[in-house]
Design a protein around this motif. Structure first.
Motif, PDB file in Angstrom:
ATOM      1  N   HIS A   1       0.794  -1.229   0.000  1.00  0.00           N
ATOM      2  CA  HIS A   1       0.000   0.000   0.000  1.00  0.00           C
ATOM      3  C   HIS A   1       0.828   1.282   0.000  1.00  0.00           C
ATOM      4  O   HIS A   1       0.346   2.314  -0.436  1.00  0.00           O
ATOM      5  N   VAL A   2       2.045   1.231   0.496  1.00  0.00           N
ATOM      6  CA  VAL A   2       2.861   2.439   0.653  1.00  0.00           C
ATOM      7  C   VAL A   2       3.601   2.730  -0.647  1.00  0.00           C
ATOM      8  O   VAL A   2       4.497   1.988  -1.044  1.00  0.00           O
ATOM      9  N   LYS A   3       3.189   3.831  -1.305  1.00  0.00           N
ATOM     10  CA  LYS A   3       3.809   4.216  -2.578  1.00  0.00           C
ATOM     11  C   LYS A   3       4.319   5.648  -2.560  1.00  0.00           C
ATOM     12  O   LYS A   3       4.766   6.163  -3.564  1.00  0.00           O
ATOM     13  N   HIS A   4       4.212   6.340  -1.409  1.00  0.00           N
ATOM     14  CA  HIS A   4       4.650   7.722  -1.252  1.00  0.00           C
ATOM     15  C   HIS A   4       5.455   7.843   0.026  1.00  0.00           C
ATOM     16  O   HIS A   4       5.410   6.968   0.889  1.00  0.00           O
ATOM     17  N   GLU A   5       6.183   8.961   0.138  1.00  0.00           N
ATOM     18  CA  GLU A   5       6.885   9.265   1.374  1.00  0.00           C
ATOM     19  C   GLU A   5       6.602  10.721   1.754  1.00  0.00           C
ATOM     20  O   GLU A   5       6.355  11.558   0.896  1.00  0.00           O
ATOM     21  N   VAL A   6       6.659  10.987   3.059  1.00  0.00           N
ATOM     22  CA  VAL A   6       6.441  12.348   3.549  1.00  0.00           C
ATOM     23  C   VAL A   6       7.701  13.139   3.269  1.00  0.00           C
ATOM     24  O   VAL A   6       8.777  12.836   3.778  1.00  0.00           O
ATOM     25  N   SER A   7       7.565  14.156   2.426  1.00  0.00           N
ATOM     26  CA  SER A   7       8.705  14.982   2.065  1.00  0.00           C
ATOM     27  C   SER A   7       8.872  16.140   3.041  1.00  0.00           C
ATOM     28  O   SER A   7       9.987  16.481   3.428  1.00  0.00           O
ATOM     29  N   GLU A   8       7.749  16.751   3.434  1.00  0.00           N
ATOM     30  CA  GLU A   8       7.819  17.953   4.269  1.00  0.00           C
ATOM     31  C   GLU A   8       6.490  18.127   4.990  1.00  0.00           C
ATOM     32  O   GLU A   8       5.436  17.810   4.456  1.00  0.00           O
ATOM     33  N   ILE A   9       6.560  18.635   6.217  1.00  0.00           N
ATOM     34  CA  ILE A   9       5.349  19.025   6.927  1.00  0.00           C
ATOM     35  C   ILE A   9       5.128  20.499   6.619  1.00  0.00           C
ATOM     36  O   ILE A   9       5.910  21.352   7.024  1.00  0.00           O
ATOM     37  N   VAL A  10       4.060  20.788   5.884  1.00  0.00           N
ATOM     38  CA  VAL A  10       3.792  22.152   5.453  1.00  0.00           C
ATOM     39  C   VAL A  10       3.265  22.980   6.623  1.00  0.00           C
ATOM     40  O   VAL A  10       3.776  24.060   6.913  1.00  0.00           O
ATOM     41  N   PHE A  11       2.228  22.485   7.306  1.00  0.00           N
ATOM     42  CA  PHE A  11       1.652  23.156   8.473  1.00  0.00           C
ATOM     43  C   PHE A  11       1.538  22.151   9.596  1.00  0.00           C
ATOM     44  O   PHE A  11       0.888  21.120   9.439  1.00  0.00           O
ATOM     45  N   LYS A  12       2.175  22.442  10.713  1.00  0.00           N
ATOM     46  CA  LYS A  12       2.079  21.591  11.895  1.00  0.00           C
ATOM     47  C   LYS A  12       0.813  21.968  12.645  1.00  0.00           C
ATOM     48  O   LYS A  12       0.539  23.145  12.861  1.00  0.00           O
ATOM     49  N   VAL A  13       0.019  20.991  13.056  1.00  0.00           N
ATOM     50  CA  VAL A  13      -1.239  21.265  13.733  1.00  0.00           C
ATOM     51  C   VAL A  13      -0.954  21.891  15.099  1.00  0.00           C
ATOM     52  O   VAL A  13      -0.019  21.514  15.797  1.00  0.00           O
ATOM     53  N   GLY A  14      -1.721  22.934  15.429  1.00  0.00           N
ATOM     54  CA  GLY A  14      -1.599  23.564  16.740  1.00  0.00           C
ATOM     55  C   GLY A  14      -0.569  24.661  16.836  1.00  0.00           C
ATOM     56  O   GLY A  14      -0.493  25.348  17.838  1.00  0.00           O
ATOM     57  N   ARG A  15       0.228  24.862  15.825  1.00  0.00           N
ATOM     58  CA  ARG A  15       1.240  25.921  15.860  1.00  0.00           C
ATOM     59  C   ARG A  15       0.815  27.048  14.937  1.00  0.00           C
ATOM     60  O   ARG A  15       1.339  27.214  13.845  1.00  0.00           O
ATOM     61  N   VAL A  16      -0.148  27.831  15.399  1.00  0.00           N
ATOM     62  CA  VAL A  16      -0.688  28.922  14.595  1.00  0.00           C
ATOM     63  C   VAL A  16       0.019  30.206  14.984  1.00  0.00           C
ATOM     64  O   VAL A  16       0.158  30.519  16.167  1.00  0.00           O
ATOM     65  N   VAL A  17       0.467  30.966  13.998  1.00  0.00           N
ATOM     66  CA  VAL A  17       1.190  32.209  14.226  1.00  0.00           C
ATOM     67  C   VAL A  17       0.389  33.348  13.611  1.00  0.00           C
ATOM     68  O   VAL A  17      -0.064  33.259  12.461  1.00  0.00           O
ATOM     69  N   ASP A  18       0.202  34.426  14.379  1.00  0.00           N
ATOM     70  CA  ASP A  18      -0.500  35.602  13.889  1.00  0.00           C
ATOM     71  C   ASP A  18       0.364  36.285  12.828  1.00  0.00           C
ATOM     72  O   ASP A  18       1.537  36.575  13.074  1.00  0.00           O
ATOM     73  N   PRO A  19      -0.180  36.565  11.631  1.00  0.00           N
ATOM     74  CA  PRO A  19       0.650  37.141  10.579  1.00  0.00           C
ATOM     75  C   PRO A  19       1.083  38.579  10.842  1.00  0.00           C
ATOM     76  O   PRO A  19       2.114  39.010  10.349  1.00  0.00           O
ATOM     77  N   LEU A  20       0.327  39.345  11.634  1.00  0.00           N
ATOM     78  CA  LEU A  20       0.689  40.740  11.898  1.00  0.00           C
ATOM     79  C   LEU A  20       1.785  40.859  12.950  1.00  0.00           C
ATOM     80  O   LEU A  20       2.725  41.631  12.794  1.00  0.00           O
TER      81      LEU A  20
END
Length: 149
Positions: A76-95
């Protein structure tokens, strides 16, 4: 001559992790919009991929970038995790650049720029920037009479 033919539709895929219970494997759901040709309406189509996560760094809810492997790693495994784009729970205010949990800041807001601390009106901010409300007007010249020959 026999050549191994690998058919992978997408080389890079972005999806959300929905399970990490398998050892070094993440279950990733990829959602895409598909147009119904009869109704002319878009609807969500989901597909689940199993991706190899060698470092076991994914958690449920992370948005990850998957890379297609040249050959299948298992059944079943045909892909690999290349990068974590957004980590859950680590939200940063853009301003402010500070971490946020819900509607509250995790860190105190002490070193903000002056423009965010002051309760100034729009006209005061425009005066600071040397912009007046009438500066956008175009100055018209008086019409000249046509010269007759």
């Amino acid at each position: 001559m026999s050549a191994k033919h690998v058919s992978v539709h997408a080389k890079w895929i972005v999806g959300r992790v929905i399970g990490t219970k398998m050892y070094k494997t993440a279950k990733v759901r990829v959602t895409r919009l598909v147009l119904d040709p009869y109704l002319l309406k878009f609807y969500n189509k989901r597909k689940t991929y199993f991706a190899h996560d060698a470092l076991r760094q994914c958690t449920v809810g992370d948005t990850v970038l998957l890379k297609a492997l040249p050959g299948p790693r298992s059944k079943h495994v045909k892909h690999e995790v290349s990068e974590i784009v957004f980590k859950v729970g680590r939200v940063v205010d853009p301003l402010t650049g500070k971490r946020v949990e819900g509607t509250e800041f995790v860190e105190p807001l002490t070193d903000l720029p002056l423009s965010l601390k002051d309760d100034t009106t729009l006209s005061e901010k425009l005066q600071e920037l040397n912009i007046s409300a009438t500066s956008g007007e175009v100055v018209s010249r008086p019409a000249q009479a046509p010269a007759s020959l």
